[in-house]
Design a protein around this motif. Structure first.
Motif, PDB file in Angstrom:
ATOM      1  N   ILE A  99      63.957 -83.844  83.143  1.00 58.78           N
ATOM      2  CA  ILE A  99      65.187 -83.066  83.314  1.00 58.78           C
ATOM      3  C   ILE A  99      65.234 -81.853  82.374  1.00 58.78           C
ATOM      4  O   ILE A  99      65.533 -80.736  82.821  1.00 58.78           O
ATOM      5  CB  ILE A  99      66.433 -83.945  83.130  1.00 58.78           C
ATOM      6  CG1 ILE A  99      66.496 -85.039  84.201  1.00 58.78           C
ATOM      7  CG2 ILE A  99      67.701 -83.093  83.168  1.00 58.78           C
ATOM      8  CD1 ILE A  99      66.714 -84.557  85.606  1.00 58.78           C
ATOM      9  N   PRO A 100      64.955 -82.014  81.069  1.00 60.89           N
ATOM     10  CA  PRO A 100      64.958 -80.825  80.207  1.00 60.89           C
ATOM     11  C   PRO A 100      63.978 -79.743  80.675  1.00 60.89           C
ATOM     12  O   PRO A 100      64.281 -78.549  80.571  1.00 60.89           O
ATOM     13  CB  PRO A 100      64.565 -81.388  78.836  1.00 60.89           C
ATOM     14  CG  PRO A 100      65.034 -82.810  78.871  1.00 60.89           C
ATOM     15  CD  PRO A 100      64.775 -83.262  80.283  1.00 60.89           C
ATOM     16  N   GLN A 103      65.641 -78.036  83.592  1.00 57.57           N
ATOM     17  CA  GLN A 103      66.748 -77.208  83.102  1.00 57.57           C
ATOM     18  C   GLN A 103      66.229 -75.875  82.572  1.00 57.57           C
ATOM     19  O   GLN A 103      66.807 -74.820  82.847  1.00 57.57           O
ATOM     20  CB  GLN A 103      67.522 -77.955  82.012  1.00 57.57           C
ATOM     21  CG  GLN A 103      68.350 -79.120  82.525  1.00 57.57           C
ATOM     22  CD  GLN A 103      68.925 -79.959  81.395  1.00 57.57           C
ATOM     23  OE1 GLN A 103      68.252 -80.229  80.401  1.00 57.57           O
ATOM     24  NE2 GLN A 103      70.170 -80.385  81.547  1.00 57.57           N
ATOM     25  N   ARG A 104      65.142 -75.928  81.819  1.00 54.93           N
ATOM     26  CA  ARG A 104      64.557 -74.692  81.283  1.00 54.93           C
ATOM     27  C   ARG A 104      63.974 -73.831  82.395  1.00 54.93           C
ATOM     28  O   ARG A 104      64.166 -72.611  82.414  1.00 54.93           O
ATOM     29  CB  ARG A 104      63.466 -75.034  80.257  1.00 54.93           C
ATOM     30  CG  ARG A 104      63.994 -75.658  78.968  1.00 54.93           C
ATOM     31  CD  ARG A 104      62.896 -75.720  77.913  1.00 54.93           C
ATOM     32  NE  ARG A 104      61.779 -76.568  78.329  1.00 54.93           N
ATOM     33  CZ  ARG A 104      61.687 -77.859  78.066  1.00 54.93           C
ATOM     34  NH1 ARG A 104      62.668 -78.484  77.412  1.00 54.93           N
ATOM     35  NH2 ARG A 104      60.632 -78.553  78.447  1.00 54.93           N
ATOM     36  N   VAL A 108      69.551 -74.111  84.582  1.00 54.34           N
ATOM     37  CA  VAL A 108      70.739 -74.843  85.015  1.00 54.34           C
ATOM     38  C   VAL A 108      71.104 -75.896  83.975  1.00 54.34           C
ATOM     39  O   VAL A 108      70.276 -76.309  83.165  1.00 54.34           O
ATOM     40  CB  VAL A 108      70.520 -75.536  86.380  1.00 54.34           C
ATOM     41  CG1 VAL A 108      70.265 -74.497  87.475  1.00 54.34           C
ATOM     42  CG2 VAL A 108      69.357 -76.527  86.308  1.00 54.34           C
ATOM     43  N   GLU A 109      72.361 -76.355  84.034  1.00 56.44           N
ATOM     44  CA  GLU A 109      72.796 -77.449  83.174  1.00 56.44           C
ATOM     45  C   GLU A 109      72.638 -78.795  83.858  1.00 56.44           C
ATOM     46  O   GLU A 109      72.407 -79.809  83.204  1.00 56.44           O
ATOM     47  CB  GLU A 109      74.264 -77.254  82.777  1.00 56.44           C
ATOM     48  CG  GLU A 109      74.503 -76.067  81.862  1.00 56.44           C
ATOM     49  CD  GLU A 109      75.943 -75.971  81.417  1.00 56.44           C
ATOM     50  OE1 GLU A 109      76.727 -76.894  81.725  1.00 56.44           O
ATOM     51  OE2 GLU A 109      76.284 -74.975  80.753  1.00 56.44           O
ATOM     52  N   LYS A 110      72.772 -78.796  85.194  1.00 57.93           N
ATOM     53  CA  LYS A 110      72.693 -80.036  85.961  1.00 57.93           C
ATOM     54  C   LYS A 110      71.701 -79.871  87.110  1.00 57.93           C
ATOM     55  O   LYS A 110      71.352 -78.748  87.491  1.00 57.93           O
ATOM     56  CB  LYS A 110      74.064 -80.434  86.511  1.00 57.93           C
ATOM     57  CG  LYS A 110      75.101 -80.762  85.445  1.00 57.93           C
ATOM     58  CD  LYS A 110      76.413 -81.227  86.077  1.00 57.93           C
ATOM     59  CE  LYS A 110      77.441 -81.609  85.019  1.00 57.93           C
ATOM     60  NZ  LYS A 110      78.697 -82.122  85.629  1.00 57.93           N
ATOM     61  N   VAL A 111      71.273 -81.002  87.670  1.00 59.13           N
ATOM     62  CA  VAL A 111      70.351 -81.010  88.799  1.00 59.13           C
ATOM     63  C   VAL A 111      70.952 -81.867  89.912  1.00 59.13           C
ATOM     64  O   VAL A 111      71.902 -82.621  89.696  1.00 59.13           O
ATOM     65  CB  VAL A 111      68.970 -81.568  88.406  1.00 59.13           C
ATOM     66  CG1 VAL A 111      68.373 -80.777  87.254  1.00 59.13           C
ATOM     67  CG2 VAL A 111      69.069 -83.058  88.055  1.00 59.13           C
ATOM     68  N   LYS A 133      74.207 -84.875  83.608  1.00 61.89           N
ATOM     69  CA  LYS A 133      72.994 -84.152  84.008  1.00 61.89           C
ATOM     70  C   LYS A 133      72.929 -83.916  85.517  1.00 61.89           C
ATOM     71  O   LYS A 133      72.018 -83.206  85.977  1.00 61.89           O
ATOM     72  CB  LYS A 133      71.748 -84.958  83.598  1.00 61.89           C
ATOM     73  CG  LYS A 133      71.641 -85.292  82.115  1.00 61.89           C
ATOM     74  CD  LYS A 133      71.236 -84.092  81.298  1.00 61.89           C
ATOM     75  CE  LYS A 133      71.112 -84.436  79.812  1.00 61.89           C
ATOM     76  NZ  LYS A 133      70.040 -85.417  79.529  1.00 61.89           N
TER      77      LYS A 133
END
Length: 234
Positions: A99-100, A103-104, A108-111, A133
C-alpha cells in the motif's frame, strides 16, 4: 494496454512476491486472486480484459498481487495458529509494503480493493481492518467467514480476521465514508454469506450496495460483467 511485472523481496513474508500492474495512470485498484490463485489469474480469466476500456482511458490502474493462501488458510498440514499467523504476515505485507508503494506511485491517500470468491474475502478483510487506507470495496461472489478453515480453533487473531465477528464492533469513521459494493447472483452458493455481511453493514447504518441483479452461478462470466460496472463508480 500497458502491463508491468514486478518481483521483489517482502520482509514481512520472508519471500519474493510477484505482482502484475495494468495501466499507465488512474486510481489504484488492488485485485486479489481467488482460492490459492496467483498474480496472473485476473489476466488469465479475462477480468483485466473486461476492464480494458477504463484502464486504457487512465481511469484506473490495477494491481494484481500474489496470494499466500497455500501457506495460510489452505495449509491443512499446519496447526490453525500457524495458518492465521501466516495470514497476518500477508496483511502486514499489504499494509506496510504494498500500500505505501502504491500511495507513492499514484499520489493517493487511499486505494480501492476488489476480489472474486475468496479474493473477495481478502478485499473485505483488508478494507475493514484498515479503513483508513481503503476508499472503495468491491466483492463479487464472496464469502467472509473463515472459521470453517480452522477446525474449531479460535483466538483473538481469528476474531480480528473474521469480518462477521469483528465488523459489528468497529467504529472507525472511515467505514462510513467507504464506497462498498457486495455483488452476488441468484444461484451463487456464496449469496447467503454476502447477504449476511450486508445485514451487518445495514445494522450499523453503513451505506453500501448489495447487488443481487445477476442471473448465473459462482463463476467468472458473471464476475467479468460485474467488474467494469463496479470500477466505473470510482
Amino acid at each position: 494496454m500497458q502491463e508491468r511485472y514486478i518481483k521483489y523481496y517482502s520482509h514481512h513474508l520472508g519471500a519474493d512476491n510477484e505482482i502484475l500492474i495494468y495501466g499507465h495512470w488512474g486510481y489504484p485498484v488492488i485485485v486479489f486472486p481467488t482460492t490459492m490463485g496467483r498474480y496472473y489469474e485476473a489476466k488469465d480469466f479475462k477480468l483485466i480484459d473486461a476492464a480494458k476500456g477504463l484502464i486504457n482511458d487512465g481511469k484506473v490502474k490495477i494491481y494484481c498481487p500474489d496470494s499466500i493462501d497455500k501457506y495460510s488458510w489452505y495449509a491443512k498440514h499446519l496447526h490453525p495458529s500457524e495458518r492465521i499467523q501466516n495470514h497476518i504476515y500477508y496483511d502486514q505485507y499489504l499494509n506496510e509494503e504494498l500500500i505505501p508503494a502504491i500511495q507513492r506511485e499514484c499520489g493517493v491517500e487511499k486505494v480501492a480493493v476488489a476480489g472474486c470468491s475468496f479474493g473477495g474475502y481478502h478485499a473485505a478483510n483488508f478494507a475493514f481492518r484498515h479503513p483508513d487506507k481503503v476508499s472503495h470495496l468491491f466483492t463479487m461472489g464472496a464469502a467472509f467467514d473463515i472459521r470453517s478453515f480452522l477446525n474449531g480453533f479460535y483466538n483473538d487473531q481469528v476474531y480480528f480476521n473474521n469480518p462477521p465477528d469483528y465488523l459489528p464492533n468497529l467504529n472507525d469513521a472511515n467505514l462510513w465514508q467507504m464506497n462498498i459494493v457486495l455483488g452476488t447472483c441468484n444461484a451463487d452458493f456464496c449469496r447467503p454469506e454476502t447477504e449476511r455481511l450486508s445485514g451487518i453493514l445495514k445494522s450499523k447504518h453503513i451505506d453500501h450496495w448489495l447487488d443481487v441483479r445477476w442471473h448465473g452461478t459462482h463463476d467468472w462470466p458473471i464476475w467479468r460483467e460485474m467488474f467494469p460496472e463496479y470500477l466505473s463508480r470510482i
